[in-house]
Write an enzyme that holds these catalytic residues in place. Structure first.
Site, PDB file in Angstrom:
ATOM      1  N   ARG A 129       0.846  -1.204   0.000  1.00  0.00           N
ATOM      2  CA  ARG A 129       0.000   0.000   0.000  1.00  0.00           C
ATOM      3  C   ARG A 129       0.874   1.244   0.000  1.00  0.00           C
ATOM      4  O   ARG A 129       0.573   2.245  -0.627  1.00  0.00           O
ATOM      5  CB  ARG A 129      -0.959   0.009   1.202  1.00  0.00           C
ATOM      6  CG  ARG A 129      -1.711   1.328   1.303  1.00  0.00           C
ATOM      7  CD  ARG A 129      -2.989   1.341   2.139  1.00  0.00           C
ATOM      8  NE  ARG A 129      -3.064   0.353   3.180  1.00  0.00           N
ATOM      9  CZ  ARG A 129      -2.476   0.446   4.391  1.00  0.00           C
ATOM     10  NH1 ARG A 129      -1.769   1.503   4.698  1.00  0.00           N
ATOM     11  NH2 ARG A 129      -2.632  -0.519   5.267  1.00  0.00           N
TER      12      ARG A 129
ATOM     13  N   TYR B 156     -16.373  17.063 -15.561  1.00  0.00           N
ATOM     14  CA  TYR B 156     -16.756  15.658 -15.665  1.00  0.00           C
ATOM     15  C   TYR B 156     -17.905  15.364 -14.688  1.00  0.00           C
ATOM     16  O   TYR B 156     -17.857  15.775 -13.518  1.00  0.00           O
ATOM     17  CB  TYR B 156     -15.526  14.809 -15.333  1.00  0.00           C
ATOM     18  CG  TYR B 156     -15.796  13.323 -15.311  1.00  0.00           C
ATOM     19  CD1 TYR B 156     -16.110  12.642 -16.481  1.00  0.00           C
ATOM     20  CD2 TYR B 156     -15.729  12.609 -14.122  1.00  0.00           C
ATOM     21  CE1 TYR B 156     -16.355  11.285 -16.453  1.00  0.00           C
ATOM     22  CE2 TYR B 156     -15.977  11.245 -14.100  1.00  0.00           C
ATOM     23  CZ  TYR B 156     -16.292  10.594 -15.266  1.00  0.00           C
ATOM     24  OH  TYR B 156     -16.540   9.247 -15.238  1.00  0.00           O
TER      25      TYR B 156
ATOM     26  N   ASP C 286      -7.350  18.950 -13.945  1.00  0.00           N
ATOM     27  CA  ASP C 286      -7.641  17.613 -14.454  1.00  0.00           C
ATOM     28  C   ASP C 286      -7.201  17.609 -15.927  1.00  0.00           C
ATOM     29  O   ASP C 286      -7.825  18.241 -16.771  1.00  0.00           O
ATOM     30  CB  ASP C 286      -9.148  17.322 -14.310  1.00  0.00           C
ATOM     31  CG  ASP C 286      -9.510  15.903 -14.746  1.00  0.00           C
ATOM     32  OD1 ASP C 286      -8.818  15.350 -15.616  1.00  0.00           O
ATOM     33  OD2 ASP C 286     -10.520  15.371 -14.245  1.00  0.00           O
TER      34      ASP C 286
ATOM     35  N   LYS D 185      -8.291   6.684 -19.452  1.00  0.00           N
ATOM     36  CA  LYS D 185      -8.548   7.238 -20.778  1.00  0.00           C
ATOM     37  C   LYS D 185      -7.288   7.137 -21.640  1.00  0.00           C
ATOM     38  O   LYS D 185      -6.823   6.041 -21.885  1.00  0.00           O
ATOM     39  CB  LYS D 185      -9.078   8.667 -20.630  1.00  0.00           C
ATOM     40  CG  LYS D 185     -10.146   8.835 -19.525  1.00  0.00           C
ATOM     41  CD  LYS D 185     -11.429   8.087 -19.813  1.00  0.00           C
ATOM     42  CE  LYS D 185     -12.358   7.974 -18.598  1.00  0.00           C
ATOM     43  NZ  LYS D 185     -12.683   9.193 -17.885  1.00  0.00           N
TER      44      LYS D 185
HETATM   45  C1  PLP Z   1     -13.200   9.540 -16.602  1.00  0.00           C
HETATM   46  C2  PLP Z   1     -12.826  10.823 -15.990  1.00  0.00           C
HETATM   47  C3  PLP Z   1     -12.638  10.956 -14.617  1.00  0.00           C
HETATM   48  C4  PLP Z   1     -12.890   9.789 -13.658  1.00  0.00           C
HETATM   49  O1  PLP Z   1     -11.969   8.770 -13.851  1.00  0.00           O
HETATM   50  P1  PLP Z   1     -12.305   7.204 -13.540  1.00  0.00           P
HETATM   51  O2  PLP Z   1     -11.030   6.544 -13.926  1.00  0.00           O
HETATM   52  O3  PLP Z   1     -13.469   6.826 -14.377  1.00  0.00           O
HETATM   53  O4  PLP Z   1     -12.595   7.100 -12.087  1.00  0.00           O
HETATM   54  C5  PLP Z   1     -12.249  12.179 -14.116  1.00  0.00           C
HETATM   55  N1  PLP Z   1     -12.058  13.238 -14.926  1.00  0.00           N
HETATM   56  C6  PLP Z   1     -12.221  13.173 -16.266  1.00  0.00           C
HETATM   57  C7  PLP Z   1     -12.000  14.360 -17.101  1.00  0.00           C
HETATM   58  C8  PLP Z   1     -12.621  11.962 -16.838  1.00  0.00           C
HETATM   59  O5  PLP Z   1     -12.811  11.903 -18.163  1.00  0.00           O
END
Ligand code: PLP
Length: 384
Positions: free
Chosen positions: A50, A102, A175, A200
């Protein structure tokens, strides 16, 4: 060594050393929860997975170098990464948020953290720096940016907003999921923290959920590492291995995502069934100039558009697609299509959706790395 390399070389080599015991060229999957100690408290630098695991650490070193930070931490999902960043705050702190974020981030802020942690959130149009300044309160501790935004592809001037944050001693978090460090380097533009859903583009193959947090300075990185150790939503060794494997092709994939998306955005602009196309690479995009100044290697692989017709026409169009799969998510090698109103952004309050212009007509495409003419032909056939 890798600090001086260009991006396409960094994605192959950053943080990667041949494994000490065997010389394995690829960091092995260290599937172990614990590590033997020579004497009580005397360990090899690893004690319990962890806290630190060599496979996850290889990915974290890679991400720190790609985003030009001092350190990175890998989490079990993008949402786990975002939740961990919020742990830097205290009850009654106030966060100013990009209004076009998001859906899952909005849900975490509004439906959970507002109640469980007593945090306050204000949503503003960050395209307007004056709106950001007037939203600042004595308890404002964090700015939350997402650019380009989802699904309307609005662009926030990272330098302009982070400089306001600095003037007021406020942390700024970006982000960077949509742009990736191939295109955009928020820390270089003044941000303190970058977060990613590596689900992504970074992983890029739609087979892992993961998240990463990168910090600009040591003291923030230490606080975040402590939060990760306490809360424990770490990325597994196997998933860390897969994400690292994905990142090796990030530069070549992003180049193709961007050129395919530009091609499809151009095609959509001329199609009679399309009302409006939202893509920062188009000169008609209202923030194209800002996008050009901070998106240095292309404009990403997501294209949204408004389509003429009723709900049933739009559903039919999406179902008619053969190459584009009807599914949530984005950033994989395969192309996806979705309707934000009923899918990714369904949990937003309807007044919030209305304000952002997310109605039934909005369709979001994640453009994959297939042949662009095949993608175009698929859309032409589906529109008929
Ligand atoms: C998909 C996404 C998230 C969340 O990520 P997960 O891996 O699905 O938990 C956060 N911010 C953006 C811009 C995203 O496209």
């Amino acid at each position: 060594m890798s600090k001086q390399l260009n991006f396409a070389s960094k994605v192959i080599h950053a943080g990667q050393e041949n494994e000490a015991a065997t010389g394995a060229v690829i960091p092995p999957i260290f599937a172990t929860s614990t590590f033997a100690q020579k004497a009580p408290g005397s360990n090899s630098g690893y004690e319990y997975s962890r806290i630190k695991n060599p496979t996850r650490e290889a990915l974290e070193k890679m991400m720190a170098e790609l985003e030009l930070g001092v350190g990175a931490l890998a989490f079990a999902s993008g949402m786990a990464a975002i939740t961990s960043v919020l742990e830097l705050l205290q009850p009654h702190d106030h966060v100013i948020v990009n209004e076009d974020i998001y859906g899952g981030t909005w849900r975490l802020f509004e439906k959970l953290k507002r109640y469980s942690s007593g945090l306050e959130f204000t949503y503003v149009d960050m395209g307007n720096p004056d709106a950001v300044i007037s939203a600042i309160k004595p308890n404002t501790k964090m700015f939350w940016l997402e650019t380009p935004s989802n699904p309307m592809m609005r662009v926030t001037d990272i330098k302009a907003i982070t400089s306001i944050a600095k003037d007021h001693n406020i942390l700024s978090v970006v982000d960077n999921t949509f742009a990736t460090p191939y295109i955009q380097k928020p820390l270089l533009c003044g941000a303190d923290i970058v977060v990613h859903s590596v689900t992504k583009y970074l992983n890029g193959h739609s087979d892992v959920l993961g998240g990463v947090v990168v910090a600009a300075n040591e003291s923030l990185h230490e606080k975040l590492a402590f939060i990760q150790k306490c809360t424990g939503a770490v990325l597994s060794p196997f998933d860390s291995f897969l994400v690292l494997r994905g990142i090796k092709t990030l530069a070549v994939r992003m180049e193709k995502h961007c050129s395919n998306a530009e091609y499809i955005a151009g095609f959509l602009q001329k199609h009679p069934k399309v009302k409006q196309v939202f893509y920062p690479g188009l000169t008609s995009h209202p923030q194209h100039a800002v996008a050009k100044s901070q998106m240095l290697a292309g404009f990403g692989g997501v294209v949204s558009f408004a389509m003429h017709g009723e709900q049933e026409d739009i559903v039919k169009f999406m179902q008619n697609c053969r190459l584009f799969t009807l599914a949530e998510s984005l950033g994989g090698v395969e192309s996806l299509i979705e309707q934000p109103l009923t899918m990714t952004h369904a949990s937003l309050d309807s007044s919030h959706k209305e304000k952002l212009g997310i109605d039934h007509s909005i369709v979001r495409l994640s453009i994959g790395i297939e042949d662009p003419q095949d993608l175009e032909a698929d859309l032409i056939a589906a529109f008929k």
